[in-house]
Design an enzyme around this catalytic site. Structure first.
Site, PDB file in Angstrom:
ATOM      1  NE  ARG A  42      -5.389  15.475  27.896  1.00 16.84           N
ATOM      2  CZ  ARG A  42      -5.528  16.470  27.035  1.00 16.84           C
ATOM      3  NH1 ARG A  42      -5.627  17.709  27.479  1.00 16.84           N
ATOM      4  NH2 ARG A  42      -5.586  16.255  25.728  1.00 16.84           N
ATOM      5  CG  HIS A  49      -7.753  15.426  21.662  1.00 12.11           C
ATOM      6  ND1 HIS A  49      -8.773  14.802  22.352  1.00 12.11           N
ATOM      7  CD2 HIS A  49      -6.632  15.213  22.399  1.00 12.11           C
ATOM      8  CE1 HIS A  49      -8.273  14.239  23.438  1.00 12.11           C
ATOM      9  NE2 HIS A  49      -6.989  14.468  23.479  1.00 12.11           N
ATOM     10  CE1 TYR A  84      -6.347  10.177  26.782  1.00  9.26           C
ATOM     11  CE2 TYR A  84      -6.588  10.049  24.408  1.00  9.26           C
ATOM     12  CZ  TYR A  84      -5.820   9.912  25.538  1.00  9.26           C
ATOM     13  OH  TYR A  84      -4.513   9.507  25.423  1.00  9.26           O
ATOM     14  NE  ARG A 105      -1.914  16.546  25.075  1.00 11.93           N
ATOM     15  CZ  ARG A 105      -2.507  17.312  24.153  1.00 11.93           C
ATOM     16  NH1 ARG A 105      -2.386  18.633  24.216  1.00 11.93           N
ATOM     17  NH2 ARG A 105      -3.214  16.766  23.179  1.00 11.93           N
ATOM     18  CG  HIS A 117      -3.702  11.300  30.819  1.00  7.36           C
ATOM     19  ND1 HIS A 117      -3.667  12.177  29.758  1.00  7.36           N
ATOM     20  CD2 HIS A 117      -4.448  10.252  30.406  1.00  7.36           C
ATOM     21  CE1 HIS A 117      -4.361  11.674  28.746  1.00  7.36           C
ATOM     22  NE2 HIS A 117      -4.836  10.502  29.112  1.00  7.36           N
TER      23      HIS A 117
END
Length: 327
Positions: A276, A299, A308, A177, A273
């Site tokens: 990512r 996570h 994601y 992040r 993001h």
């Protein structure tokens, strides 16, 4: 001695300490929750050093619902509304325990559904195009320094360009992040093993590997970083990535440079993001299992990783043909 009046400033500070030290939330989340709470009280024309003692006993669930609905009407996304709802629920439960509220006003507040649309994803070729462009810019800056070695402005441009290359390489190589990248310290980097210790949400740490291109970019930046520190008036010796003035770089600056280079390189507009998510998607498409991607992204729940990381149609077709007896 009379107890001082409870002001909005005091409550925000106390609430922030609770979120940071008891709940272990990141500084970014703490600021966001405090800002949400500040906006909520602005609906009642309460600001800064205004007292809350008269208002708090009168608050009800409908006040929270009205504020959330107002934000939605003004264009707030579902993700923003969900965060605001979480901020108010956390605050209400805390304020009730502190006897600031006569009851938890959000106990019956339903959580709004979160927008599950996937972020933008660059193809592998688009990532290569982006990274090739930033490397070319760094090469040009290096040549300019050789041609004009006494020009300190050109030297600084080279250092910043080298930093930007390292930032983009690391963002893509690790999938971390932007807040995690900005929080990195020199001591978090293990160049020999090509891994870094990343502090994520809830101050949870994980070890994240990175590849050879990112390692080379980091080696170059670390060499120029020493010069950058010497040229700064108030340097942050511990921060891995520095601003132009030598301070720890902030997430806004990283977002701006990612958008800038994406536009200049001619790839779709993305932010950190999206890099990512692109990294996670490419790792998964390359054969990594979902559990490994969960570890990479930090996570806590596998269901979050599933949102994601989507499987490409090509890989899904290949897996289907290989595994299904009647394919």
């Amino acid at each position: 001695m009379a107890t001082p009046a409870l002001t909005l400033h005091h409550m925000l500070d106390t609430y922030g300490d609770y979120l940071a030290y008891e709940r272990g939330l990141s500084s970014h989340t703490v600021r966001a929750y405090q800002s949400d709470l500040q906006q909520f009280f602005a609906m009642f024309h309460v600001h800064g050093d205004d007292s809350l003692e008269t208002l708090l006993p009168t608050l009800e669930l409908n006040d929270v619902r009205q504020w959330l609905a107002q934000g939605t009407a003004e264009g707030a996304s579902r993700a923003t509304t969900a965060r605001r709802s979480a901020a108010l629920r956390t605050w209400s439960a805390w304020a009730y325990k502190k006897d600031y509220l006569p009851h938890d006003i959000t106990m019956r507040l339903r959580s709004p559904s979160v927008d599950n649309r996937l972020p933008s994803v660059l193809s592998i070729n688009q990532v290569e195009q982006l990274l090739t462009y930033v490397h070319e810019q760094e090469d040009r800056a290096r040549v300019a320094v050789k041609e004009m070695p006494g020009d300190m402005q050109i030297h600084r441009q080279w250092r910043i360009c080298s930093r930007d290359v390292a930032i983009l390489e690391i963002l893509y190589a690790t999938g971390i992040r932007v807040s995690e990248l900005c929080g990195l310290c020199i001591s978090d980097l293990d160049s020999a093993e090509r891994v870094m210790t990343v502090t994520g949400k809830g101050n949870k740490q994980r070890r994240v590997p990175f590849g050879v291109p990112a390692a080379k970019a980091m080696t170059q930046w670390l060499r120029l970083r020493k010069e950058h520190l010497r040229q700064s008036s108030a340097p942050d010796d511990d921060a891995l990535f520095l601003s132009i003035r030598g301070k720890r770089i902030d997430p806004r600056a990283v977002r701006e440079l990612v958008h800038h280079y994406a536009h200049a390189a001619g790839v779709p507009d993305i932010g950190p993001h999206d890099l990512r998510h692109s990294a996670a998607t490419h790792v998964l498409s390359g054969g990594a299992d979902l559990r490994s991607v969960q570890e990479l992204l930090g996570h806590s729940s596998l269901s979050t990783t599933q949102r994601y990381t989507h499987v490409s149609p090509e890989r899904l077709r290949t897996a289907y043909n290989q595994a299904f007896p009647r394919a």
